[in-house]
Design a protein around this motif. Sequence first.
Motif, PDB file in Angstrom:
ATOM      1  N   PHE A  35       0.837  -1.206   0.000  1.00 43.55           N
ATOM      2  CA  PHE A  35       0.000   0.000   0.000  1.00 43.55           C
ATOM      3  C   PHE A  35       0.870   1.253   0.000  1.00 43.55           C
ATOM      4  CE2 PHE A  35      -2.178   3.363   2.375  1.00 43.55           C
ATOM      5  CZ  PHE A  35      -3.354   3.485   1.634  1.00 43.55           C
ATOM      6  N   ALA A  36       1.877   1.271   0.852  1.00 46.12           N
ATOM      7  CA  ALA A  36       2.751   2.445   0.946  1.00 46.12           C
ATOM      8  C   ALA A  36       3.532   2.673  -0.342  1.00 46.12           C
ATOM      9  CB  ALA A  36       3.713   2.281   2.134  1.00 46.12           C
ATOM     10  N   GLU A  37       3.892   1.571  -1.002  1.00 43.01           N
ATOM     11  CA  GLU A  37       4.684   1.671  -2.233  1.00 43.01           C
ATOM     12  C   GLU A  37       3.819   1.746  -3.491  1.00 43.01           C
ATOM     13  OE1 GLU A  37       7.294  -1.705  -2.018  1.00 43.01           O
ATOM     14  OE2 GLU A  37       8.004  -1.133  -0.001  1.00 43.01           O
ATOM     15  N   ARG A  38       2.513   1.754  -3.292  1.00 42.74           N
ATOM     16  CA  ARG A  38       1.553   1.892  -4.396  1.00 42.74           C
ATOM     17  C   ARG A  38       1.759   0.829  -5.483  1.00 42.74           C
ATOM     18  NH1 ARG A  38       1.023   8.493  -5.280  1.00 42.74           N
ATOM     19  NH2 ARG A  38       0.498   8.969  -3.111  1.00 42.74           N
ATOM     20  N   ARG A  39       1.801  -0.415  -4.988  1.00 51.72           N
ATOM     21  CA  ARG A  39       1.947  -1.556  -5.907  1.00 51.72           C
ATOM     22  C   ARG A  39       1.036  -2.681  -5.466  1.00 51.72           C
ATOM     23  NH1 ARG A  39       4.561  -5.402  -3.038  1.00 51.72           N
ATOM     24  NH2 ARG A  39       5.988  -4.726  -1.379  1.00 51.72           N
ATOM     25  N   ALA A  40       0.838  -3.640  -6.323  1.00 49.08           N
ATOM     26  CA  ALA A  40       0.038  -4.805  -5.963  1.00 49.08           C
ATOM     27  C   ALA A  40       0.806  -5.672  -4.966  1.00 49.08           C
ATOM     28  CB  ALA A  40      -0.307  -5.618  -7.209  1.00 49.08           C
ATOM     29  N   PRO A  41       0.140  -6.189  -3.955  1.00 51.07           N
ATOM     30  CA  PRO A  41       0.834  -7.033  -2.985  1.00 51.07           C
ATOM     31  C   PRO A  41       1.235  -8.372  -3.600  1.00 51.07           C
ATOM     32  CG  PRO A  41      -1.519  -7.014  -2.534  1.00 51.07           C
ATOM     33  CD  PRO A  41      -1.282  -5.987  -3.593  1.00 51.07           C
ATOM     34  N   ARG A  42       2.309  -8.920  -3.084  1.00 53.47           N
ATOM     35  CA  ARG A  42       2.778 -10.248  -3.519  1.00 53.47           C
ATOM     36  C   ARG A  42       2.607 -11.206  -2.339  1.00 53.47           C
ATOM     37  NH1 ARG A  42       6.500  -6.565  -5.926  1.00 53.47           N
ATOM     38  NH2 ARG A  42       7.834  -6.644  -4.049  1.00 53.47           N
ATOM     39  N   TRP A  43       1.462 -11.830  -2.303  1.00 57.42           N
ATOM     40  CA  TRP A  43       1.138 -12.714  -1.186  1.00 57.42           C
ATOM     41  C   TRP A  43       1.912 -14.023  -1.274  1.00 57.42           C
ATOM     42  CZ3 TRP A  43      -0.946  -9.276   1.580  1.00 57.42           C
ATOM     43  CH2 TRP A  43      -1.968  -8.447   1.139  1.00 57.42           C
ATOM     44  N   THR A  44       2.316 -14.514  -0.127  1.00 56.44           N
ATOM     45  CA  THR A  44       2.993 -15.818  -0.074  1.00 56.44           C
ATOM     46  C   THR A  44       2.194 -16.854   0.690  1.00 56.44           C
ATOM     47  OG1 THR A  44       4.198 -15.243   1.963  1.00 56.44           O
ATOM     48  CG2 THR A  44       5.253 -14.667  -0.161  1.00 56.44           C
ATOM     49  N   GLY A  45       1.170 -16.423   1.399  1.00 56.96           N
ATOM     50  CA  GLY A  45       0.407 -17.354   2.211  1.00 56.96           C
ATOM     51  C   GLY A  45       1.149 -17.798   3.455  1.00 56.96           C
ATOM     52  N   ARG A  46       2.157 -17.001   3.849  1.00 53.02           N
ATOM     53  CA  ARG A  46       2.937 -17.329   5.047  1.00 53.02           C
ATOM     54  C   ARG A  46       3.034 -16.085   5.947  1.00 53.02           C
ATOM     55  NH1 ARG A  46       6.233 -19.500   0.988  1.00 53.02           N
ATOM     56  NH2 ARG A  46       7.712 -17.817   1.202  1.00 53.02           N
TER      57      ARG A  46
END
Length: 254
Positions: A243-254
Amino acid sequence: MTGEVLTEVTGGVLVMSINRPDQRNAMTKSAAAELAAALDRLDGDPDLAVGVLTGVGGTFCAGMDLKRFQQGERPVVDGRGFGGLVQAPPAKPLVAAVEGWALGGGFEMVLAADVVVAGESAKFGLPEVKRGLIARAGGVFRTPQVLPRAIALELLLTGEPMTSSRAERHGLVNRVVPDGRALAVATELATTIAQNAPLAVRASKAMVYESRTWSDEEAFTRQVAFTDPVFASQDAKEGPAAFAERRAPRWTGR
């Protein structure tokens, strides 16, 4: 496999389609086994986030195949119940895309889903009492959990179906869409869910169902078993960073 349940992956969404259109997708033991295997795949594959359940040919599911029932067949899977679903829904979210009829066990499969999209002409019913039976695949107790008691009793005691518009009005259906669009809209909803953090999504679903009998005091105490692992996860750090970097999150599920 006999091809009585078709599967297709779209992004992180697993679409499962009951494929017995000539029998209005009435459930058989083999179809139940195939659906159970697909649900195991959904929960076991980290690349899959959400399931969508539908039927081929304009009908969701007309319940169990009564001809097979007369021959002694029961469309159940040990530990998973009717359709390989109702006793053990997946840990990951399940969206039901309903066109046409969802009757008996078919309706009980809808009740085991988390989100429901229905075509305008879709109908939901528990006609078991008309056949000398009872809705024992979750219908008797899940229907009054999602519908007002009087409406649930009407469905259970009369055996008469409910329209999709009435089902939406009483909170059973999330969205009513033009006929033929239920699967497309359900897949869109599933894709939206799949974009979110998987640990948070699964914990949210689990807690909704686990907390049904908790008091508020209990809930604030018992929720920590669900919420603390989420807040301690890598994804909990990734979300604010993205959010702070204005990009889509890269979820790892961890």
